[in-house]
Design an enzyme around this catalytic site. Sequence first.
Site, PDB file in Angstrom:
ATOM      1  N   GLY A  16       0.836  -1.216   0.000  1.00  0.00           N
ATOM      2  CA  GLY A  16       0.000   0.000   0.000  1.00  0.00           C
ATOM      3  C   GLY A  16       0.858   1.248   0.000  1.00  0.00           C
ATOM      4  O   GLY A  16       1.947   1.251   0.564  1.00  0.00           O
ATOM      5  N   ARG A  30      19.479  10.521  -3.652  1.00  0.00           N
ATOM      6  CA  ARG A  30      20.523  11.566  -3.483  1.00  0.00           C
ATOM      7  C   ARG A  30      21.679  11.077  -2.610  1.00  0.00           C
ATOM      8  O   ARG A  30      22.832  11.418  -2.871  1.00  0.00           O
ATOM      9  CB  ARG A  30      19.878  12.837  -2.930  1.00  0.00           C
ATOM     10  N   ARG A  77       1.154  -4.929  -5.844  1.00  0.00           N
ATOM     11  CA  ARG A  77       1.367  -6.230  -5.189  1.00  0.00           C
ATOM     12  C   ARG A  77       1.619  -7.226  -6.306  1.00  0.00           C
ATOM     13  O   ARG A  77       1.015  -7.116  -7.376  1.00  0.00           O
ATOM     14  CB  ARG A  77       0.143  -6.612  -4.372  1.00  0.00           C
ATOM     15  N   ASP A 108       5.266  -5.112   5.958  1.00  0.00           N
ATOM     16  CA  ASP A 108       5.919  -6.368   6.356  1.00  0.00           C
ATOM     17  C   ASP A 108       5.888  -7.427   5.253  1.00  0.00           C
ATOM     18  O   ASP A 108       6.809  -8.229   5.142  1.00  0.00           O
ATOM     19  CB  ASP A 108       5.299  -6.903   7.649  1.00  0.00           C
ATOM     20  N   THR A 131       4.086   2.663   5.850  1.00  0.00           N
ATOM     21  CA  THR A 131       2.686   2.276   6.067  1.00  0.00           C
ATOM     22  C   THR A 131       2.024   3.280   7.008  1.00  0.00           C
ATOM     23  O   THR A 131       2.665   3.767   7.939  1.00  0.00           O
ATOM     24  CB  THR A 131       2.562   0.852   6.665  1.00  0.00           C
ATOM     25  N   ASP A 133      -0.213   2.538   9.041  1.00  0.00           N
ATOM     26  CA  ASP A 133      -0.802   1.837  10.191  1.00  0.00           C
ATOM     27  C   ASP A 133       0.066   1.808  11.454  1.00  0.00           C
ATOM     28  O   ASP A 133      -0.427   1.494  12.528  1.00  0.00           O
ATOM     29  CB  ASP A 133      -1.146   0.384   9.807  1.00  0.00           C
ATOM     30  N   ASP A 135       2.358  -0.332  12.459  1.00  0.00           N
ATOM     31  CA  ASP A 135       2.176  -1.644  13.085  1.00  0.00           C
ATOM     32  C   ASP A 135       3.318  -2.592  12.746  1.00  0.00           C
ATOM     33  O   ASP A 135       3.116  -3.787  12.558  1.00  0.00           O
ATOM     34  CB  ASP A 135       0.836  -2.251  12.640  1.00  0.00           C
ATOM     35  N   MET A 175      -8.841   4.562   9.369  1.00  0.00           N
ATOM     36  CA  MET A 175      -8.106   3.383   8.883  1.00  0.00           C
ATOM     37  C   MET A 175      -7.164   2.820   9.950  1.00  0.00           C
ATOM     38  O   MET A 175      -7.075   3.351  11.060  1.00  0.00           O
ATOM     39  CB  MET A 175      -7.308   3.763   7.645  1.00  0.00           C
ATOM     40  N   ARG A 177      -6.439  -0.858   9.627  1.00  0.00           N
ATOM     41  CA  ARG A 177      -6.669  -2.314   9.570  1.00  0.00           C
ATOM     42  C   ARG A 177      -6.832  -2.843  10.983  1.00  0.00           C
ATOM     43  O   ARG A 177      -7.699  -2.387  11.698  1.00  0.00           O
ATOM     44  CB  ARG A 177      -5.554  -3.010   8.800  1.00  0.00           C
ATOM     45  N   ALA A 192     -12.546  13.077  21.318  1.00  0.00           N
ATOM     46  CA  ALA A 192     -13.615  12.074  21.179  1.00  0.00           C
ATOM     47  C   ALA A 192     -14.094  11.609  22.553  1.00  0.00           C
ATOM     48  O   ALA A 192     -13.298  11.450  23.474  1.00  0.00           O
ATOM     49  CB  ALA A 192     -13.095  10.883  20.375  1.00  0.00           C
ATOM     50  N   ARG A 217     -28.070  13.905  30.878  1.00  0.00           N
ATOM     51  CA  ARG A 217     -27.679  15.260  31.279  1.00  0.00           C
ATOM     52  C   ARG A 217     -27.530  16.176  30.053  1.00  0.00           C
ATOM     53  O   ARG A 217     -26.777  17.127  30.048  1.00  0.00           O
ATOM     54  CB  ARG A 217     -26.456  15.267  32.179  1.00  0.00           C
ATOM     55  N   VAL A 221     -24.078  15.872  22.072  1.00  0.00           N
ATOM     56  CA  VAL A 221     -23.000  15.794  21.076  1.00  0.00           C
ATOM     57  C   VAL A 221     -21.994  14.756  21.546  1.00  0.00           C
ATOM     58  O   VAL A 221     -21.402  14.901  22.614  1.00  0.00           O
ATOM     59  CB  VAL A 221     -22.302  17.167  20.930  1.00  0.00           C
ATOM     60  N   HIS A 258     -10.084   6.337   2.078  1.00  0.00           N
ATOM     61  CA  HIS A 258      -8.766   6.524   1.452  1.00  0.00           C
ATOM     62  C   HIS A 258      -8.198   7.934   1.501  1.00  0.00           C
ATOM     63  O   HIS A 258      -7.028   8.112   1.169  1.00  0.00           O
ATOM     64  CB  HIS A 258      -8.805   6.020   0.005  1.00  0.00           C
TER      65      HIS A 258
HETATM   66  P1  ATP Z   1       0.804  -3.154   3.245  1.00  0.00           P
HETATM   67  O1  ATP Z   1       1.199  -2.965   4.687  1.00  0.00           O
HETATM   68  O2  ATP Z   1       0.344  -1.937   2.602  1.00  0.00           O
HETATM   69  O3  ATP Z   1      -0.126  -4.345   3.031  1.00  0.00           O
HETATM   70  P2  ATP Z   1       2.835  -4.946   2.464  1.00  0.00           P
HETATM   71  O4  ATP Z   1       4.235  -4.748   2.051  1.00  0.00           O
HETATM   72  O5  ATP Z   1       2.618  -5.732   3.749  1.00  0.00           O
HETATM   73  O6  ATP Z   1       2.153  -3.528   2.503  1.00  0.00           O
HETATM   74  P3  ATP Z   1       1.844  -7.150   0.849  1.00  0.00           P
HETATM   75  O7  ATP Z   1       0.805  -7.178  -0.212  1.00  0.00           O
HETATM   76  O8  ATP Z   1       1.672  -8.054   2.027  1.00  0.00           O
HETATM   77  O9  ATP Z   1       1.998  -5.629   1.281  1.00  0.00           O
HETATM   78  O10 ATP Z   1       3.261  -7.500   0.180  1.00  0.00           O
HETATM   79  C1  ATP Z   1       3.719  -6.778  -0.949  1.00  0.00           C
HETATM   80  C2  ATP Z   1       4.344  -7.732  -1.933  1.00  0.00           C
HETATM   81  O11 ATP Z   1       5.471  -8.380  -1.339  1.00  0.00           O
HETATM   82  C3  ATP Z   1       3.447  -8.871  -2.377  1.00  0.00           C
HETATM   83  O12 ATP Z   1       2.550  -8.482  -3.392  1.00  0.00           O
HETATM   84  C4  ATP Z   1       4.462  -9.878  -2.883  1.00  0.00           C
HETATM   85  O13 ATP Z   1       4.904  -9.551  -4.182  1.00  0.00           O
HETATM   86  C5  ATP Z   1       5.623  -9.669  -1.929  1.00  0.00           C
HETATM   87  N1  ATP Z   1       5.588 -10.704  -0.869  1.00  0.00           N
HETATM   88  C6  ATP Z   1       4.870 -10.692   0.255  1.00  0.00           C
HETATM   89  N2  ATP Z   1       5.078 -11.811   0.974  1.00  0.00           N
HETATM   90  C7  ATP Z   1       5.961 -12.561   0.256  1.00  0.00           C
HETATM   91  C8  ATP Z   1       6.588 -13.830   0.457  1.00  0.00           C
HETATM   92  N3  ATP Z   1       6.351 -14.562   1.528  1.00  0.00           N
HETATM   93  N4  ATP Z   1       7.446 -14.266  -0.507  1.00  0.00           N
HETATM   94  C9  ATP Z   1       7.689 -13.524  -1.607  1.00  0.00           C
HETATM   95  N5  ATP Z   1       7.133 -12.323  -1.842  1.00  0.00           N
HETATM   96  C10 ATP Z   1       6.281 -11.845  -0.934  1.00  0.00           C
END
Ligand code: ATP
Length: 328
Positions: A16, A30, A77, A108, A131, A133, A135, A175, A177, A192, A217, A221, A258
């Site tokens: 993402g 650079r 992806r 990750d 990211t 998130d 996380d 957002m 997740r 909030a 009371r 809001v 988004h």
């Molecule tokens: P986001 O946090 O936005 O989801 P992300 O990096 O975790 O980002 P993923 O879709 O999980 O997003 O991974 C991105 C790409 O990394 C995948 O589309 C794939 O090409 C590659 N990838 C993920 N896991 C593996 C794996 N175990 N082996 C090989 N390639 C991988």
Amino acid sequence: MSKHKVTKIGVLTSGGDSPGMNAAIRAVVRTGIYHGLEVFGIRRGYSGMIDNDIFLMDSKSVANIIQRGGTILKTARSDEFRTPEGRAIAYKNLKRLGIDGLVIIGGDGSFKGAQTFSNEYDIPCIGLPGTIDKDIAGSDVTIGFDTAVNTAVEAIDKIRDTMDAHDRLFIVEVMGRDAGYIALHSGIATGAENIIIPETKTDIEELIANLTEKEKRKKLVNLIVVAEGGQFGDANELAKIVKGRLPNADVRVCILGHIQRGGSPTCEDRLIASHMGYYAVESLLIGRHNVMVGVINNKIHYTPLNHAVKQKQTIGQEWMKIVKILAS
Ligand code: ATP
């Protein structure tokens, strides 16, 4: 530390998008050029590695992008990269150009891909956490989180104006997740009355009792900020429950969606991205390979890629107590 000396590196964004990725690309390009490296941009993440969508970058190719959201390299992806055959094609394409090091800006999943690739082909990889998130294990901050939170705060402030004018109860979904950080930070910053996050179990009876007491009371809001992926499903599901129990309340829902991913990165995200991008190249140069560059306690911190996994950071109960006291 590895002795493998890099001379040509590739940079890509994967998974993402998040605001600040461009600032990270700029820093990698650079810093690389400063050290005499050739730096190649790889478009659309691992897909571009397989499709050979790779081009030589210069200092000018990253001019005027630090303030732009999205990613000039595009992101994607790639299911093909998950297969040994896909990675073999990617390797051949890199080899043909002499690329001997990679910087991957993503989440990750992207780091898992990088780890697998570098195990198979001895191409050192450095990950940067991109990211919204916040996380990922091994960093207190991620590129894009601060911008996403500020976007959410700006939007919720506007919602509060209309909420206040009509005495409404608003449920705003942000957002994240399965991570509650955007909800927690934006909820606190917008005052909030309730914040619902996946890290903490929300007692629905306690929530209803709280809203009922406020209704009695004449505090009509009420703002509830809820993280996506929470225990009640999406914000509309939660609204159904609340409307069922408080028939007199004027309940509205807003799912921010988004818009939280886009827009010009904040100063904080630009700084983080610049800092991390710089250290990504330094790491490749000194042979500190296959790590993610993060920040812990305001200091650069390196985590082996295979440990830079999705991680729910703990959210102290103290924060939830403060939310309740400040909204009473
Ligand atoms: P986001 O946090 O936005 O989801 P992300 O990096 O975790 O980002 P993923 O879709 O999980 O997003 O991974 C991105 C790409 O990394 C995948 O589309 C794939 O090409 C590659 N990838 C993920 N896991 C593996 C794996 N175990 N082996 C090989 N390639 C991988």
